[in-house]
Design an enzyme around this catalytic site. Structure first.
Site, PDB file in Angstrom:
ATOM      1  N   GLY A 179      15.606  -5.391  14.489  1.00 50.13           N
ATOM      2  CA  GLY A 179      14.942  -5.473  13.202  1.00 50.13           C
ATOM      3  C   GLY A 179      13.445  -5.669  13.344  1.00 50.13           C
ATOM      4  CE1 TYR A 222      22.522  -9.614  13.850  1.00 47.56           C
ATOM      5  CE2 TYR A 222      23.136  -8.592  15.920  1.00 47.56           C
ATOM      6  CZ  TYR A 222      23.168  -9.668  15.056  1.00 47.56           C
ATOM      7  OH  TYR A 222      23.858 -10.798  15.415  1.00 47.56           O
ATOM      8  CB  CYS A 223      18.824  -9.629  16.479  1.00 49.02           C
ATOM      9  SG  CYS A 223      18.270 -10.897  17.652  1.00 49.02           S
ATOM     10  CG  LEU A 224      15.488  -9.244  20.090  1.00 44.95           C
ATOM     11  CD1 LEU A 224      15.434  -9.076  21.593  1.00 44.95           C
ATOM     12  CD2 LEU A 224      14.446 -10.229  19.629  1.00 44.95           C
TER      13      LEU A 224
END
Length: 629
Positions: free
Chosen positions: A364, A360-362
């Site tokens: 990812g 998720y987000c960073l």
């Protein structure tokens, strides 16, 4: 008589000095000026004349960094040099563009005429008239009926016309760099937001009506709200109402155990709730800019609880909130102590099974880097990879690019150099600026002038529970990814070898959200362009966080989904969005159906931890790192 002068080339400090400095001094003097070198050998120049001393270099660096860090405390981490450079770039090119000046003059006259016509219509119809300009869809400041009455309709129409004119003035100037243009347009919008009529008592009809109705008690409540917020801010406490959402009780409450801990992570294994589970475990890698439980909020909207209920063995990384002693932790540490260490623990607890990786987000982005590096190994650990609002191509990182240039990154680095980390408060200021009319001005107007305290929800409480980022890691992240885009262009190195996203061969499930200002969905869509594997892409409604936390019972949710095989032709994002049908409901159901299709037949749940391999359950979830402030 002095013989005729001739040129003679002389190395200042002999051949060794020339090799070091690369400089040769050409002197002009009378022939025979230098004596015989055999009798009078030339002495090398003292070293301090050739090279700066260590003390001088160190002092210069300290002075530069300390000065920038001092400025950063006043500017909230924004580089004034970057803003000044953008301003003069725009100003000089505008001065050299007479056609643009004529266009702006014409537009100013036309807008003035439109406003005068609007005022005449108001006078003829007792204060009512059709608006001459409509607010942007996301601008909700002037929606109340009271704003349509004279003189408030004239005030807000004037503001919107000025806002539109300044947008034209700061964009489309020939010769201005695209980055400086965005910075100027953004800065002008921030300044105009300061003077919006909605921010002041005398020009806001909602505030005036509330004041008359309550006899000024709204100001009393507003002052109480201000004092409460000031005390919480000064004392380092969470915002009012956030205390109702405590990790381990109201949020982050899915049962589980911490089965592994190192200096950077706690790995949580969640207790199964079904008699059988899919053989492949799920590893969730959240961003480290906030606490991990964005995907384990309240029981009704917890993705982790949802996955466990669907028959999956779920592991999640809980990142430590770094302190000044962690200043030298880098991207490689987050990969090795984070993802690699978690995969090693999972391999011991659920042996001989591949993993469904979720980032998720960073988190990812870090997971994509790790998966790209491990794709070259004989046996890579992943069965599939899922990425939620995660970027791998930072060519278009959204409005955050306003804060990313060489000057700004250097400014942030110097600020972090002094304190050893980037503080959550310093990051939140930038995010508030991105949507200042909504996140700052409108919020403060309601709290302090209308006397309304908005209700706290789990997502807002989680957002306030932010973390710090180490100096080295954040510097590497900003320079390698945001500034230089090394990952997308094949220059990012892991263990001394460049990695490329195209080496990933497992199926991908990628999610973008249509109102994401942190990871714009068109940037997230580049997974389709940069990979050579099966990609299922989802575009869902909502923002960066709310679009991901989209449980099946959530109302007013819809999404688009399509799968591209590795040999399919590329479709650009706008064409994809225009041709892909929309579905009602939550994308979570489509994701778990996709996971089921890429998983084996159900088996008995694995044990909690593996004592023989050294992974003894340490403490109940959510562990201890989630409580570090």
């Amino acid at each position: 008589m002095v013989p005729h002068a001739e040129k003679k080339s002389v190395a200042v400090a002999g051949s060794s000095a020339k090799a070091k400095s690369g400089r040769t001094v050409t002197m002009t003097g009378p022939a025979g000026f230098w004596p015989d070198e055999k009798l009078f050998p030339r002495l090398p120049s003292p070293a301090f004349l050739e090279n700066d001393s260590y003390t001088s270099n160190a002092l210069a660096e300290v002075l530069n960094r300390a000065t920038h860090a001092s400025f950063a405390k006043v500017t909230k981490g924004l580089s004034p040099t970057s803003l000044i450079a953008a301003y003069f770039d725009w100003l000089i090119h505008l001065a050299c563009a007479p056609g643009k000046q004529v266009q702006l003059s014409e537009k100013a006259i036309r807008k003035l005429v439109r406003l005068q016509h609007f005022m005449l219509e108001c006078a003829a119809s007792q204060g009512h008239a059709d608006a001459c300009i409509e607010p942007l869809p996301q601008d909700r400041r002037f929606q109340a009926e009271a704003w349509q009455q004279w003189p408030f309709n004239v005030l807000y129409q004037s503001h919107l016309l000025a806002q539109q004119w300044w947008h034209v003035a700061t964009t489309g100037v020939p010769g201005v760099s695209s980055h400086h243009e965005r910075v100027l347009e953004f800065t002008a919008r921030q300044l105009l937001d300061v003077f919006a009529p909605s921010n002041y008592v005398a020009t806001n009809p909602e505030i005036l009506a509330r004041t008359l109705a309550e006899g000024g008690l709204n100001f009393v409540r507003g002052f109480q709200n201000f004092l409460e917020d000031w005390q919480n801010e000064a004392g380092g406490k969470p915002p009012a109402g956030a205390e109702k959402f405590r990790p381990g009780q109201e949020v982050a409450a899915t049962p589980g155990k911490v089965v592994y801990r190192n200096r950077l992570i706690e790995l949580i294994q969640y207790t199964p709730t079904t008699e059988t589970v899919r053989p492949e475990p799920v590893l969730i890698v959240p961003a480290w800019i906030n606490k991990y439980y964005i995907l384990d909020l309240s029981p009704h909207n917890s993705m982790i609880r949802y996955l466990v209920g669907k028959g999956y063995t779920v592991f999640a990384i809980s990142w430590k909130n770094p302190d000044p002693g962690d200043r030298d932790l880098g991207m490689d540490d987050y990969g090795n102590l984070g993802i690699i260490a978690a995969l090693n623990a999972i391999a011991a607890i659920v042996p001989d099974e591949e993993v469904h990786g979720v980032g998720y987000c960073l988190g990812g982005t870090l997971l994509a880097i790790a998966a790209s590096a491990m794709a070259r190994k004989p046996r890579q650990p992943f069965r599939s990879l899922s990425f939620f609002a995660a970027q791998i191509d930072f060519e278009d990182p959204g409005e955050l690019q306003l804060f990313i240039d060489e000057s700004q990154v250097q400014f942030l680095e110097d600020m972090m150099w002094e304190q050893g980390f980037l503080d959550s408060k310093q990051m939140s200021g930038a995010f508030q600026l991105l949507r200042s009319s909504d996140l700052f001005w409108s919020s403060n107007m309601r709290k302090y002038l209308l006397g309304e305290r908005p209700g706290m929800i789990d997502l807002i409480a989680w957002n306030a529970d932010s973390t710090r980022m180490p100096y080295r890691m954040h510097s590497e992240y900003l320079r390698s990814l945001y500034l230089n885009n090394d990952l997308a262009e094949g220059r990012f190195e892991v263990d001394g070898h460049p990695v490329t996203i195209s080496d990933i061969r497992v199926p991908l499930f990628c999610v973008g959200t249509d109102r994401d200002h942190v990871a714009p969905w068109r940037s997230v869509y580049n997974w389709n362009r940069m990979t050579d594997t099966e990609v299922t892409f989802v575009l869902t409604n909502g923002g960066h966080n709310a679009g991901v936390v989209s449980e099946p019972a959530h109302h007013n949710r819809h999404y688009q989904i399509a799968t591209r095989q590795h040999d399919d032709l590329y479709t650009d994002p706008d064409t994809w969005a225009a041709t892909t049908p929309s579905r009602e409901g939550s994308w979570w159901t489509a994701w778990t159906d996709w996971l089921d299709a890429h998983s084996g037949e159900a088996v008995a749940p694995p044990p909690m931890g593996n004592a023989e391999a050294g992974y003894v359950p340490i403490i109940d979830a959510p562990g201890t790192y989630v409580f570090l402030k």
